[in-house]
Design an enzyme around this catalytic site. Structure first.
Site, PDB file in Angstrom:
ATOM      1  N   TRP A 126       0.877  -1.177   0.000  1.00 30.91           N
ATOM      2  CA  TRP A 126       0.000   0.000   0.000  1.00 30.91           C
ATOM      3  C   TRP A 126       0.918   1.233   0.000  1.00 30.91           C
ATOM      4  O   TRP A 126       1.768   1.357   0.896  1.00 30.91           O
ATOM      5  CB  TRP A 126      -0.855  -0.040   1.260  1.00 30.91           C
ATOM      6  CG  TRP A 126      -1.828   1.074   1.414  1.00 30.91           C
ATOM      7  CD1 TRP A 126      -2.704   1.536   0.483  1.00 30.91           C
ATOM      8  CD2 TRP A 126      -2.044   1.852   2.607  1.00 30.91           C
ATOM      9  NE1 TRP A 126      -3.457   2.554   1.013  1.00 30.91           N
ATOM     10  CE2 TRP A 126      -3.072   2.765   2.314  1.00 30.91           C
ATOM     11  CE3 TRP A 126      -1.485   1.863   3.885  1.00 30.91           C
ATOM     12  CZ2 TRP A 126      -3.543   3.677   3.253  1.00 30.91           C
ATOM     13  CZ3 TRP A 126      -1.957   2.769   4.814  1.00 30.91           C
ATOM     14  CH2 TRP A 126      -2.967   3.670   4.498  1.00 30.91           C
ATOM     15  N   ASP A 207      -0.180  -5.247   9.518  1.00 30.27           N
ATOM     16  CA  ASP A 207      -1.223  -4.292   9.155  1.00 30.27           C
ATOM     17  C   ASP A 207      -2.471  -5.104   8.827  1.00 30.27           C
ATOM     18  O   ASP A 207      -2.500  -5.844   7.845  1.00 30.27           O
ATOM     19  CB  ASP A 207      -0.765  -3.475   7.933  1.00 30.27           C
ATOM     20  CG  ASP A 207      -1.806  -2.446   7.514  1.00 30.27           C
ATOM     21  OD1 ASP A 207      -2.866  -2.360   8.171  1.00 30.27           O
ATOM     22  OD2 ASP A 207      -1.563  -1.721   6.525  1.00 30.27           O
ATOM     23  N   ALA A 209      -5.996  -4.420   7.865  1.00 20.60           N
ATOM     24  CA  ALA A 209      -6.940  -3.366   7.472  1.00 20.60           C
ATOM     25  C   ALA A 209      -8.240  -3.927   6.913  1.00 20.60           C
ATOM     26  O   ALA A 209      -9.179  -3.175   6.685  1.00 20.60           O
ATOM     27  CB  ALA A 209      -6.288  -2.440   6.437  1.00 20.60           C
ATOM     28  N   LYS A 242     -12.917  -0.324   7.039  1.00 25.16           N
ATOM     29  CA  LYS A 242     -13.579  -1.147   6.035  1.00 25.16           C
ATOM     30  C   LYS A 242     -14.581  -2.106   6.670  1.00 25.16           C
ATOM     31  O   LYS A 242     -15.711  -2.196   6.209  1.00 25.16           O
ATOM     32  CB  LYS A 242     -12.557  -1.959   5.242  1.00 25.16           C
ATOM     33  CG  LYS A 242     -11.262  -1.247   4.944  1.00 25.16           C
ATOM     34  CD  LYS A 242     -11.355  -0.283   3.787  1.00 25.16           C
ATOM     35  CE  LYS A 242     -10.276   0.760   3.901  1.00 25.16           C
ATOM     36  NZ  LYS A 242      -9.557   1.083   2.726  1.00 25.16           N
TER      37      LYS A 242
HETATM   38  C1  LIG Z   1      -3.252  -1.850   3.615  1.00 28.61           C
HETATM   39  C2  LIG Z   1      -3.924  -0.733   4.329  1.00 28.61           C
HETATM   40  N1  LIG Z   1      -3.523  -0.421   5.563  1.00 28.61           N
HETATM   41  C3  LIG Z   1      -4.090   0.575   6.258  1.00 28.61           C
HETATM   42  C4  LIG Z   1      -5.108   1.320   5.723  1.00 28.61           C
HETATM   43  C5  LIG Z   1      -5.621   2.437   6.573  1.00 28.61           C
HETATM   44  O1  LIG Z   1      -6.945   2.640   6.641  1.00 28.61           O
HETATM   45  P1  LIG Z   1      -7.586   3.819   7.470  1.00 28.61           P
HETATM   46  O2  LIG Z   1      -6.528   4.748   7.923  1.00 28.61           O
HETATM   47  O3  LIG Z   1      -8.546   4.456   6.540  1.00 28.61           O
HETATM   48  O4  LIG Z   1      -8.265   3.133   8.621  1.00 28.61           O
HETATM   49  C6  LIG Z   1      -5.575   1.046   4.432  1.00 28.61           C
HETATM   50  C7  LIG Z   1      -6.617   1.833   3.823  1.00 28.61           C
HETATM   51  O5  LIG Z   1      -6.841   1.882   2.646  1.00 28.61           O
HETATM   52  C8  LIG Z   1      -4.954  -0.019   3.720  1.00 28.61           C
HETATM   53  O6  LIG Z   1      -5.349  -0.352   2.491  1.00 28.61           O
END
Ligand SMILES: Cc1ncc(COP(=O)(O)O)c(C=O)c1O
Length: 395
Positions: A126, A207, A209, A242
């Protein structure tokens, strides 16, 4: 003073969203932005979360500060969700954070304070991992991860690269639903990664997510739970954006696992001091609603079943799209899309082909050919597949 600045490059995905909005073509298809969408293209508030928000409206009597770690009962519920019943809770600490990003950011600072110097990221990963982690002053390095030709994990190359990491290095792993590739580690591969981390003294930073978007809530936590049962120390950043669909409300959790309760307490005090210096205290609205959902049996069931139907929709879309691509290309080269899990897959188009799909067919995807499977149009999978096959055949 501001004359010293030059403009920061625009965020590519946000720019793509703008182009999509302005595109007048009625049949345009948005496979770009990373939010779950239903068949109508909407990202609705989940029924259990809406219900919990109503209860919150009735019950909440104050909006005074929650404290640097957020709400301890939200954090306890999140420990259960992520680590499950088998975890050694005496060694786990959790802090509510502003989204998964906020959790990643404060954990990166904690790593820097702990004298961690190098965080290994999957290639690709990401894109926001890089600024979130480098902002803490630590270096990032890449380990090979994805084989675009087969759509699978380059597991041997990944392990070989990580064997070159120095003891004390940090390895960032996607807990499930790898973004952007959709290719994930299987159980045996998680076991092998755990062995490697333990034997080489590497520190896992997971991570998580998309828990619940891949193979199910429990299954998606397999890697985290396995590591937690094996490694002496680790960090986990979970996002609720999500799986509770509370994107804009900003809630996630930063977890740490210490070697023993005393070390966990010390590390946690540093984590809270990091939070204090960055945003002081996390937002609480969605965390309060999520706590209500997770503490109420009926709401939990409603949330789980809605999440499961979202997950199944994505799996069915994957299967339908892979079938359509097989029909249109007379080959099985896109079959990996059905085997992938989570919201994303990379279809393997070049940047020029991605551009052509946008210009000529109104099909929007990220430049690396990442598609959001939740955005696939159920009723036009063959038409979409035909455009992709035709553009990709041109070379
Ligand atoms: C791999 C990954 N990690 C972390 C996040 C962080 O999400 P948020 O900060 O919106 O909770 C995302 C969001 O797209 C993601 O795709």
């Amino acid at each position: 003073m501001f004359e010293m600045l030059t403009a920061a490059p625009p965020d590519k995905i946000i720019a793509l969203m703008g182009q999509f909005r302005e595109d007048p073509r009625p049949g345009k298809i948005d496979l770009g932005v990373g939010v779950y969408k239903d068949a109508k293209g909407d990202t609705p508030i989940m029924a259990a979360v809406r219900e919990a928000e109503k209860l919150l409206y009735e019950r909440q009597s104050t909006k005074t500060y929650v404290g640097m770690a957020g709400d301890p009962l939200f954090n306890a519920a999140m420990i259960g969700l992520v680590f499950g019943d088998g975890a050694d809770r005496a060694r786990i600490r959790a802090a509510q954070a502003p989204g998964g990003s906020g959790a990643l950011r404060i954990l990166a600072e904690l790593i820097a304070r702990s004298k961690g110097t190098t965080v290994w990221l999957s290639d690709p990963t990401w894109p926001n991992h890089v600024p979130l982690i480098r902002a803490a002053g630590v270096t990032t390095r890449d380990y090979p991860y994805f084989d675009a030709a087969t759509g699978t994990v380059r597991f041997d190359a990944m392990i070989a690269a990580l064997k070159g990491a120095a003891a004390g290095d940090i390895v960032l792993l996607h807990g499930c639903c790898h973004n952007p590739t959709g290719a994930n580690l299987d159980h045996g591969q998680w076991e092998a990664v755990a062995d490697l981390l333990v034997s080489r003294g590497l520190f896992p930073f997971v991570d998580l997510a998309y828990q619940g978007f891949g193979d199910g809530l429990e299954e998606d936590a397999f890697g985290v739970r396995l590591l937690a049962s094996r490694v002496p120390e680790m960090a986990v950043a979970a996002s609720c954006s999500k799986n509770f669909a509370v994107y804009r409300d900003r809630v996630g959790t930063a977890f740490l696992l210490g070697r023993n309760p005393a070390e966990a307490d010390i590390a946690f005090s540093q984590l809270l001091s990091v939070a204090r210096g960055m945003y002081s205290m996390p937002p609480d609205h969605a965390a309060a609603a999520i706590r209500i959902v997770l503490e109420d049996g009926k709401l939990t069931e409603s949330w789980k079943s809605e999440l499961e139907s979202m997950r199944r929709r994505m799996v069915l879309l994957r299967e339908g799209f892979a079938d359509a691509l097989r029909r249109q290309s007379n080959s099985d080269r896109f079959d990996f899309i059905a085997r992938h899990r989570g919201m994303f897959s990379r279809i393997g188009a070049t940047p020029a082909q991605v551009e052509k799909l946008r210009k000529e067919y109104g099909v929007y995807m990220v430049g690396d050919s990442r598609i959001n499977v939740a955005g696939l149009p159920e009723d036009r999978l063959d038409t979409l597949a035909a455009s992709i096959v035709s553009v990709m055949a041109e070379g």
